[in-house]
Write a protein that holds these residues in place. Structure first.
Motif, mmCIF file in Angstrom:
data_model
loop_
_atom_site.group_PDB
_atom_site.id
_atom_site.type_symbol
_atom_site.label_atom_id
_atom_site.label_comp_id
_atom_site.label_asym_id
_atom_site.label_seq_id
_atom_site.Cartn_x
_atom_site.Cartn_y
_atom_site.Cartn_z
ATOM 1 N N LYS A 3 9.060 0.171 -5.676
ATOM 2 C CA LYS A 3 9.234 0.560 -6.284
ATOM 3 C C LYS A 3 9.481 -0.513 -6.623
ATOM 4 O O LYS A 3 9.099 -1.656 -6.656
ATOM 5 C CB LYS A 3 11.131 0.521 -5.670
ATOM 6 C CG LYS A 3 12.574 0.698 -7.010
ATOM 7 C CD LYS A 3 14.087 0.124 -6.052
ATOM 8 C CE LYS A 3 13.986 0.197 -6.678
ATOM 9 N NZ LYS A 3 15.940 0.188 -6.352
ATOM 10 N N TYR A 48 11.431 -3.137 -10.763
ATOM 11 C CA TYR A 48 12.388 -3.122 -11.396
ATOM 12 C C TYR A 48 12.021 -3.681 -13.299
ATOM 13 O O TYR A 48 10.993 -4.359 -12.859
ATOM 14 C CB TYR A 48 13.033 -4.514 -10.538
ATOM 15 C CG TYR A 48 13.766 -4.095 -9.679
ATOM 16 C CD1 TYR A 48 13.220 -3.917 -8.267
ATOM 17 C CD2 TYR A 48 15.278 -3.780 -9.650
ATOM 18 C CE1 TYR A 48 13.678 -3.586 -7.018
ATOM 19 C CE2 TYR A 48 15.669 -3.431 -8.324
ATOM 20 C CZ TYR A 48 14.681 -3.485 -7.191
ATOM 21 O OH TYR A 48 15.413 -3.301 -5.467
ATOM 22 N N HIS A 86 13.810 0.997 -11.106
ATOM 23 C CA HIS A 86 14.792 0.891 -11.374
ATOM 24 C C HIS A 86 14.935 0.425 -12.599
ATOM 25 O O HIS A 86 14.297 -0.790 -14.099
ATOM 26 C CB HIS A 86 15.476 -0.795 -10.748
ATOM 27 C CG HIS A 86 16.554 -0.769 -10.622
ATOM 28 N ND1 HIS A 86 18.463 -1.302 -10.585
ATOM 29 C CD2 HIS A 86 17.725 -1.397 -12.113
ATOM 30 C CE1 HIS A 86 18.578 -1.882 -10.692
ATOM 31 N NE2 HIS A 86 18.635 -1.560 -12.295
ATOM 32 N N VAL A 145 15.042 5.718 -10.413
ATOM 33 C CA VAL A 145 16.108 5.696 -8.810
ATOM 34 C C VAL A 145 17.508 5.904 -9.676
ATOM 35 O O VAL A 145 17.319 5.226 -10.670
ATOM 36 C CB VAL A 145 15.926 4.693 -8.157
ATOM 37 C CG1 VAL A 145 14.788 5.011 -7.383
ATOM 38 C CG2 VAL A 145 16.035 3.416 -8.945
ATOM 39 N N HIS A 146 18.785 6.399 -9.237
ATOM 40 C CA HIS A 146 20.298 5.888 -9.366
ATOM 41 C C HIS A 146 19.822 6.120 -10.829
ATOM 42 O O HIS A 146 21.303 5.135 -10.964
ATOM 43 C CB HIS A 146 20.341 4.214 -9.317
ATOM 44 C CG HIS A 146 19.807 3.424 -9.455
ATOM 45 N ND1 HIS A 146 19.601 2.812 -10.225
ATOM 46 C CD2 HIS A 146 19.255 1.936 -8.543
ATOM 47 C CE1 HIS A 146 18.369 1.920 -10.049
ATOM 48 N NE2 HIS A 146 18.250 1.403 -8.938
HETATM 49 ZN ZN ZN Z 1 18.240 -0.663 -8.037
#
Ligand code: ZN
Ligand code: DUC
Ligand code: ZN
Ligand code: ZN
Length: 436
Positions: free
Chosen positions: A154, A156, A186, A241-242
Motif C-alpha cells: 500500500k 500513500y 491511498h 482504496v477507500h
Molecule cells: Zn488509506
C-alpha cells in the motif's frame, strides 16, 4: 476416509451462481472436498444443518488495520479477528507498516507476524505499507516477500510520515510491473489538505466537522487522476482504496472503459454516512470525532448514491472495511483531539470500525427483490471472491468448490436481527495465508 463434515439443507451461493436446494458440501481436513446430493455419511461425520440458510464463502476483508503502532488504542489481532468472525469475515488482510527510517522491510514483516501469531480467531495475511521504497527493498527484498505470500503493497499520497512523491510512486509501479505484486494506493492530494488545514486552524475552525472541509473531493479527485496517469504510463495495474466521491470514481470508470487495469475499493462508511455525522450530538458535539476517517464522509447524498452505483455496476472490485477504530475515552476520561474544552480535529485518530458490520450491512441490500441494490453474486464477488483473487488467494479462499478452504458463512435472512448468521472458520485452524 469419508467427510469430517457435511453441510446440508442450505442454499449455496457463490460469485458465479446460486445452486438449488439439496446440494450438500462435503468437508475433509478443512477443505471442501465435494459438492453433491445425498453425500455419504460416516460414523465420525458431523452434520451441519443449514436449514433456512444461505451459504456463502467466508468473507475476505482485504483492508483492516490491526496492531499498528500509529493506533495505540486500536484493535489487535485478538479483538479485531473476533469481531471479524462475528460478522462473517473469516480472512483478514492487515498491514505491516514500514517506518520511513527503515531501509529494510524484513524485520518489519517479522515483527508484524509476531503481533498476529497465535492471537487470531480468523485466517490472516499482510499487505506491506511502503513509506521508503529504497532500491534494495524493491530489487532484493520484494521478491523474497512475494515468495513468502506477501503479494501486495500500500502506498500513500498523503500523511507526512507515509506519503510518497511521484518519483517514488513511479519507481514502485515499475517494480510492481516487473515482479507482479499488487499496488494499493491511498489517493488524496497532501498539499491541498495541508493548505486548507492551516487556514482553518488560523481561523479557529478546528471542530471535528472541519475534518471534512479540510479534505475536499478535489483532493481525492486530483490524486486519483494522477495515480491513474502514472499507472497508465507504466502499464501497471493498481487498486485505489477507500473511494468516497463520485467525481473521483468517474476517473476510475473512464479508465476501465479504456480497458486499463484500474481497480477500486469502497467501504461501508461511504455508502451509508454523510459528513453531518461529524457535527456530533447536541449533548456532545465532540462525539463527531467517532466519524473522523480519511477520505472523510462527504456532504452530498449524491456521493452515497454514486458509490452504490459503483458497487452494482462493477466499478469497485472490492468492498472492504478500512477497519481502524480507536477508543473514544482514554485513561482519566481524556479524549484525543479535545483539550481544555478546545476541539482539534487534527489530533483525532483517523478511522472507524467496520470489520464486524461490513458484510451484514451489504447483505441487507443484496438479493433479487426490486429494492435490492446488488445481486447475491455481486455480493459474494465484492466481499469475498474478488479480494481473494486480487491478493493471491485464488484457489484457496472466496469460493465454495472442491479444493477451497472450508470457510463458510450461513446466513438466515428470515430470522431476527442478531441471529442471522453463523460464521464457520473452525475447520482447519487459523492460518497465516500465504506461507509467510
Ligand atoms: Zn488509506
Ligand atoms: N484512513 C486511512 O487512510 N487509514 C486508516 C483509517 C482512515 O480513516
Ligand atoms: Zn486504511
Ligand atoms: Zn479458515
Amino acid at each position: 476416509m469419508g467427510f469430517d463434515d457435511v453441510v446440508t439443507n442450505g442454499i449455496v451461493v457463490t460469485a458465479a451462481e446460486t445452486l438449488p436446494l439439496g446440494i450438500e458440501i462435503g468437508i475433509k481436513d478443512g477443505k471442501i472436498s465435494c459438492l453433491g446430493t445425498s453425500l455419504p455419511r460416516f460414523s465420525h461425520t458431523q452434520i451441519i444443518d443449514a436449514k433456512g440458510g444461505m451459504i456463502t464463502p467466508g468473507g475476505v476483508d482485504s483492508h483492516v488495520h490491526f496492531a499498528q503502532d500509529n493506533s495505540p488504542t486500536g484493535d489487535n489481532f485478538t479483538t479485531g479477528s473476533r469481531s471479524a468472525i462475528a460478522g462473517g469475515t473469516t480472512t483478514v488482510l492487515a498491514f505491516a507498516s514500514q517506518l520511513k527510517t527503515e531501509d529494510s522491510v524484513l524485520p518489519c514483516i517479522k515483527d508484524y507476524h509476531t503481533r498476529a501469531a497465535d492471537r487470531s480467531y480468523c485466517d490472516y495475511g499482510f499487505h506491506l505499507i511502503l513509506s521508503n521504497p529504497t532500491p534494495n527493498i524493491m530489487t532484493s527484498e520484494m521478491p523474497l516477500l512475494i515468495e513468502q505470500g506477501i503479494t501486495s503493497v500500500k502506498l500513500y499520497m498523503t500523511y507526512e510520515p507515509l506519503k510518497l512523491g511521484d518519483s517514488d510512486l513511479l519507481n514502485v509501479l515499475m517494480s510492481a510491473r516487473e515482479l507482479g505484486f499488487t499496488t494499493m494506493v491511498h489517493a488524496e492530494n497532501s498539499d491541498i489538505i495541508s493548505l486548507i488545514t492551516d487556514r482553518l486552524e488560523a481561523n479557529g475552525h478546528t471542530a471535528p466537522y472541519f475534518h471534512a472541509t479540510s479534505r475536499p473531493q478535489i483532493a481525492e479527485n486530483e490524486a486519483t487522476y494522477r495515480i491513474i496517469s502514472l499507472a497508465e504510463l507504466t502499464s501497471t495495474p493498481i487498486l485505489i482504496v477507500h473511494m468516497s466521491s463520485e467525481i473521483a470514481m468517474k476517473h476510475v470508470r473512464k479508465a476501465q472503459t479504456r480497458m486499463l487495469p484500474i481497480h477500486a475499493e469502497t467501504c461501508p462508511q461511504y455508502l451509508f454516512l454523510l459528513s453531518e455525522r461529524l457535527k456530533g450530538s447536541e449533548k456532545d458535539q465532540f462525539s463527531g470525532a467517532k466519524c473522523v476517517c480519511s477520505p472523510p464522509l462527504r456532504h452530498d447524498p449524491k456521493d452515497l448514491e454514486a458509490m452504490w452505483r459503483g458497487i452494482a455496476n462493477g466499478t469497485f472490485t472490492t468492498f472492504s472495511s478500512d477497519h481502524a477504530p480507536s477508543t473514544y475515552d482514554h485513561p482519566g476520561g481524556k479524549k484525543l483531539g479535545l483539550k481544555d474544552g478546545i476541539m482539534r480535529y487534527k489530533n483525532i485518530p483517523n478511522g472507524v470500525p467496520g470489520v464486524e458490520t461490513r458484510i451484514p450491512l451489504l447483505f441487507n441490500h443484496a438479493g433479487s427483490s426490486p429494492s435490492s441494490r446488488l445481486t447475491l453474486q455481486r455480493f459474494v464477488q465484492l466481499t469475498s471472491s474478488d479480494p481473494a483473487k486480487l491478493y493471491g488467494l485464488e484457489g484457496v479462499k472466496g469460493n465454495i468448490a472442491p479444493g477451497y478452504d472450508a470457510d463458510l458463512v450461513i446466513w438466515y435472512p428470515d430470522r431476527d436481527e442478531g441471529e442471522e448468521l453463523a460464521a464457520l472458520d473452525g475447520f482447519e485452524g487459523k492460518d497465516c495465508v500465504g506461507s509467510g
